[in-house]
Write a protein that holds these residues in place. Structure first.
Motif, PDB file in Angstrom:
ATOM      1  N   ASP A 194       0.854  -1.177   0.000  1.00 29.54           N
ATOM      2  CA  ASP A 194       0.000   0.000   0.000  1.00 29.54           C
ATOM      3  C   ASP A 194       0.892   1.230   0.000  1.00 29.54           C
ATOM      4  N   LEU A 195       1.136   1.771  -1.172  1.00 25.73           N
ATOM      5  CA  LEU A 195       2.068   2.891  -1.305  1.00 25.73           C
ATOM      6  C   LEU A 195       1.585   4.131  -0.568  1.00 25.73           C
ATOM      7  N   ARG A 196       0.282   4.354  -0.520  1.00 26.89           N
ATOM      8  CA  ARG A 196      -0.225   5.530   0.199  1.00 26.89           C
ATOM      9  C   ARG A 196       0.051   5.425   1.690  1.00 26.89           C
ATOM     10  N   SER A 197      -0.122   4.239   2.255  1.00 24.09           N
ATOM     11  CA  SER A 197       0.185   4.046   3.678  1.00 24.09           C
ATOM     12  C   SER A 197       1.673   4.235   3.932  1.00 24.09           C
ATOM     13  N   ASN A 198       2.488   3.767   3.007  1.00 20.86           N
ATOM     14  CA  ASN A 198       3.931   3.945   3.155  1.00 20.86           C
ATOM     15  C   ASN A 198       4.309   5.425   3.126  1.00 20.86           C
ATOM     16  N   ILE A 199       3.711   6.173   2.215  1.00 23.66           N
ATOM     17  CA  ILE A 199       3.976   7.611   2.118  1.00 23.66           C
ATOM     18  C   ILE A 199       3.585   8.298   3.426  1.00 23.66           C
ATOM     19  N   ALA A 200       2.420   7.946   3.952  1.00 20.88           N
ATOM     20  CA  ALA A 200       1.963   8.539   5.209  1.00 20.88           C
ATOM     21  C   ALA A 200       2.890   8.170   6.367  1.00 20.88           C
ATOM     22  N   ALA A 201       3.337   6.925   6.406  1.00 17.89           N
ATOM     23  CA  ALA A 201       4.236   6.483   7.481  1.00 17.89           C
ATOM     24  C   ALA A 201       5.562   7.238   7.418  1.00 17.89           C
TER      25      ALA A 201
END
Length: 163
Positions: free
Chosen positions: A2-9
């Motif tokens: 999940d690239l969006r979750s990674n960006i947020a993290a």
């Protein structure tokens, strides 16, 4: 992945390092935290670049947003109003005209809890959305089936008894 979750993290981790840097005078600790913070920026950029290679990549999933609300901005400011690309002009992803609601409380009351709102500033309709959902669903099914041909791999290795 999940690239969006990674960006947020990565964004959250960078902020943690920023805060930690405020609590030390040790130059070696500062150097270490600065390095780690910078790596979060690097990872953010890598995940963002990877996400940009997936087209279309928004909205994620199959189900589409309701065209009555996808471009509606409620002014919740308690003071000076702020305007910008997040609430005026055309939205970046769906290419819809932002609908600015100056007085949300009155608007919600006048529209019976938003139940009588009609889509504005968009060419998306319920019919178009359902059609898009079906197309995306078929595409996702095709991708899953191509990635996992019958007989090669299974989600489960359980085989029911033939008794």
């Amino acid at each position: 992945m999940d690239l969006r979750s990674n960006i947020a993290a990565e964004s959250r981790a960078k902020i943690v390092y920023e805060y930690l840097l405020q609590f030390t005078d040790d130059p070696y600790v500062k150097e270490t935290l600065g390095f780690l913070m910078t790596r979060e920026i690097t990872h953010f950029q890598q995940f963002e670049a990877a996400l940009d290679t997936i087209v279309p990549n928004f909205p994620p999933g199959t189900l589409q947003g309701d065209p009555r609300y996808s471009n509606m901005y409620f002014n919740m400011s308690c003071g000076e109003d702020a305007r910008g690309p997040w609430n005026e002009g055309e939205s970046s992803r769906l290419k819809e005209e932002w609908q600015y609601v100056e007085d949300p409380k009155t608007y919600v009351q006048e529209t019976d809890g938003l139940t009588t709102v009609k889509p504005q500033g968009t060419d998306r309709t319920e019919e178009k959305i359902r059609k898009t959902e079906k197309e995306i669903g078929k595409q996702r099914s095709k991708e899953v089936n191509e990635a996992n041909p019958v007989g090669e791999a299974y989600w489960s290795v359980y085989k029911p008894s033939t008794k």
